[in-house]
Design a protein around this motif. Structure first.
Motif, PDB file in Angstrom:
ATOM      1  N   UNK A  93      -7.961  -2.093 -13.605  1.00 17.42           N
ATOM      2  CA  UNK A  93      -6.828  -2.522 -12.778  1.00 17.42           C
ATOM      3  C   UNK A  93      -7.186  -2.506 -11.295  1.00 17.42           C
ATOM      4  N   UNK A  94      -8.019  -1.543 -10.904  1.00 20.41           N
ATOM      5  CA  UNK A  94      -8.403  -1.416  -9.494  1.00 20.41           C
ATOM      6  C   UNK A  94      -9.448  -2.437  -9.071  1.00 20.41           C
ATOM      7  N   UNK A  95     -10.081  -3.106 -10.038  1.00 15.90           N
ATOM      8  CA  UNK A  95     -11.143  -4.065  -9.729  1.00 15.90           C
ATOM      9  C   UNK A  95     -10.517  -5.350  -9.189  1.00 15.90           C
ATOM     10  N   UNK A  96     -10.304  -5.373  -7.889  1.00 17.84           N
ATOM     11  CA  UNK A  96      -9.624  -6.501  -7.259  1.00 17.84           C
ATOM     12  C   UNK A  96      -9.952  -6.503  -5.775  1.00 17.84           C
ATOM     13  N   UNK A  97     -10.039  -7.667  -5.137  1.00 16.32           N
ATOM     14  CA  UNK A  97     -10.277  -7.699  -3.686  1.00 16.32           C
ATOM     15  C   UNK A  97      -9.137  -7.025  -2.925  1.00 16.32           C
ATOM     16  N   UNK A 108      -1.594  -6.201  -9.255  1.00 14.56           N
ATOM     17  CA  UNK A 108      -2.637  -5.250  -9.635  1.00 14.56           C
ATOM     18  C   UNK A 108      -2.500  -3.934  -8.880  1.00 14.56           C
ATOM     19  N   UNK A 109      -2.187  -4.018  -7.602  1.00 16.89           N
ATOM     20  CA  UNK A 109      -2.078  -2.799  -6.811  1.00 16.89           C
ATOM     21  C   UNK A 109      -0.842  -1.989  -7.180  1.00 16.89           C
ATOM     22  N   UNK A 110       0.239  -2.672  -7.530  1.00 18.90           N
ATOM     23  CA  UNK A 110       1.429  -1.954  -7.980  1.00 18.90           C
ATOM     24  C   UNK A 110       1.116  -1.147  -9.237  1.00 18.90           C
ATOM     25  N   UNK A 111       0.426  -1.772 -10.170  1.00 19.69           N
ATOM     26  CA  UNK A 111       0.052  -1.070 -11.398  1.00 19.69           C
ATOM     27  C   UNK A 111      -0.897   0.082 -11.103  1.00 19.69           C
ATOM     28  N   UNK A 112      -1.872  -0.172 -10.236  1.00 17.85           N
ATOM     29  CA  UNK A 112      -2.873   0.856  -9.967  1.00 17.85           C
ATOM     30  C   UNK A 112      -2.275   2.043  -9.215  1.00 17.85           C
ATOM     31  N   UNK A 113      -1.471   1.787  -8.197  1.00 18.57           N
ATOM     32  CA  UNK A 113      -0.881   2.886  -7.435  1.00 18.57           C
ATOM     33  C   UNK A 113       0.090   3.689  -8.294  1.00 18.57           C
ATOM     34  N   UNK A 114       0.821   3.012  -9.157  1.00 18.30           N
ATOM     35  CA  UNK A 114       1.700   3.724 -10.088  1.00 18.30           C
ATOM     36  C   UNK A 114       0.880   4.609 -11.018  1.00 18.30           C
ATOM     37  N   UNK A 115      -0.243   4.074 -11.501  1.00 19.08           N
ATOM     38  CA  UNK A 115      -1.124   4.845 -12.379  1.00 19.08           C
ATOM     39  C   UNK A 115      -1.667   6.075 -11.662  1.00 19.08           C
ATOM     40  N   UNK A 116      -2.097   5.885 -10.421  1.00 20.71           N
ATOM     41  CA  UNK A 116      -2.638   7.012  -9.650  1.00 20.71           C
ATOM     42  C   UNK A 116      -1.589   8.095  -9.452  1.00 20.71           C
ATOM     43  N   UNK A 117      -0.363   7.679  -9.138  1.00 21.07           N
ATOM     44  CA  UNK A 117       0.704   8.653  -8.957  1.00 21.07           C
ATOM     45  C   UNK A 117       0.963   9.454 -10.221  1.00 21.07           C
ATOM     46  N   UNK A 118       1.006   8.764 -11.357  1.00 22.68           N
ATOM     47  CA  UNK A 118       1.239   9.450 -12.629  1.00 22.68           C
ATOM     48  C   UNK A 118       0.074  10.366 -12.985  1.00 22.68           C
ATOM     49  N   UNK A 119      -1.151   9.899 -12.752  1.00 20.46           N
ATOM     50  CA  UNK A 119      -2.326  10.698 -13.092  1.00 20.46           C
ATOM     51  C   UNK A 119      -2.421  11.944 -12.214  1.00 20.46           C
TER      52      UNK A 119
END
Length: 282
Positions: free
Chosen positions: A184-188, A199-210
């Motif tokens: 998910x983080x693999x993005x410019x 992509x960033x919404x998904x990734x930042x949400x994932x980071x917060x949960x993790x």
């Protein structure tokens, strides 16, 4: 320590190392500035990696339900049936993905030309109707959001419940979660592509949960889980530094390779989860 966790962690490290070398050489060495762009062309090495990982995942999906069904005397009939049903659905999806990626080798495109993947990223309408969008969304929901939420809420499967046994077998591990997050983080990071906010919404949400999970249950993680999170941190830094190089290539071909590794990791975990459940029942 689970054998599948070790193997998938090594594959994860190898793939991230390959990505890092390709990106860093393209970003900071003018002589190799087109390396990542060449590697991500349709029908090249990332598509080969994806097909290999998909082939292994298909093999796992074919044999795991059969082995689990042989244990129906222990689990009852419901759990093997549900796992087999999921296996059929997963197998169908994997075959479609295999055909879709394999078809990239048949595209007779001139070098450095824009392919469908790059054109899809140009408008919101095209991106949110593309297969790239659905792969990203589905992998994130089933391999990141639901598993992390389940762990944060400290939910436990009641192994006396027939359906719970099936869900226990199909539960993704933290290794699968981290691999999916890296995809998910693999993005410019510095671009105006329509796929960027999604992509960033998904990734930042994932980071917060993790991060919340780590603060809540820090003593329940193994060595390879911590190692994979360190790998994830380093590769995110690499993505940030090499955003321009990522943008020059068809980065989704590289991104999907990580998604395929996450699928392989999940499919290979079924037997490990089955053995763990069997030990709890016995």
């Amino acid at each position: 320590m689970r054998f599948t966790t070790i193997i998938c962690s090594y594959l994860f490290f190898a793939l991230l190392t390959f990505n890092a070398f390709a990106l860093l050489s393209s970003e900071f060495f003018p002589l190799f500035s087109q390396v990542f762009m060449l590697l991500t062309q349709d029908g090249r090495i990332y598509n080969v990696f994806s097909l290999i990982l998909l082939g292994l995942a298909i093999f796992m999906v074919l044999i795991n339900p059969i082995k689990i069904y042989r244990s129906k005397n222990i689990f009852g009939k419901t759990a093997p049936f549900v796992v087999s049903l999921f296996g059929i659905i997963t197998l169908s999806i994997l075959i479609i993905l295999f055909y879709w990626i394999f078809n990239k080798f048949n595209q007779d495109l001139p070098l450095f030309s824009k392919t469908d993947q790059s054109i899809i990223m140009l408008t919101h309408e095209n991106y949110y109707l593309s297969i790239e969008f659905f792969i990203t969304l589905l992998c994130w929901i089933f391999f990141v959001f639901i598993p992390l939420l389940y762990r944060i809420l400290s939910l436990n499967f009641n192994i006396d419940n027939r359906l719970a046994k099936s869900l226990f077998i199909l539960e993704p591990s933290l290794t699968t979660i981290i691999i999916t997050m890296s995809a998910t983080a693999f993005h410019p990071y510095f671009s105006d592509l329509p796929s960027r906010p999604f992509n960033f919404l998904l990734f930042y949400t994932s980071c917060g949960l993790l991060i919340y999970l780590l603060l809540k249950r820090e003593n329940k993680l193994g060595f390879y889980e911590y190692a994979n999170m360190i790998f994830l941190s380093f590769i995110i830094l690499c993505y940030i530094l090499c955003s321009e190089s990522i943008l020059r290539g068809i980065f989704f071909n590289a991104q999907i390779t990580l998604y395929m590794l996450a699928l392989l990791s999940w499919c290979s975990e079924w037997m490990q989860n089955k053995d763990e459940l069997q030990n709890k029942i016995i």
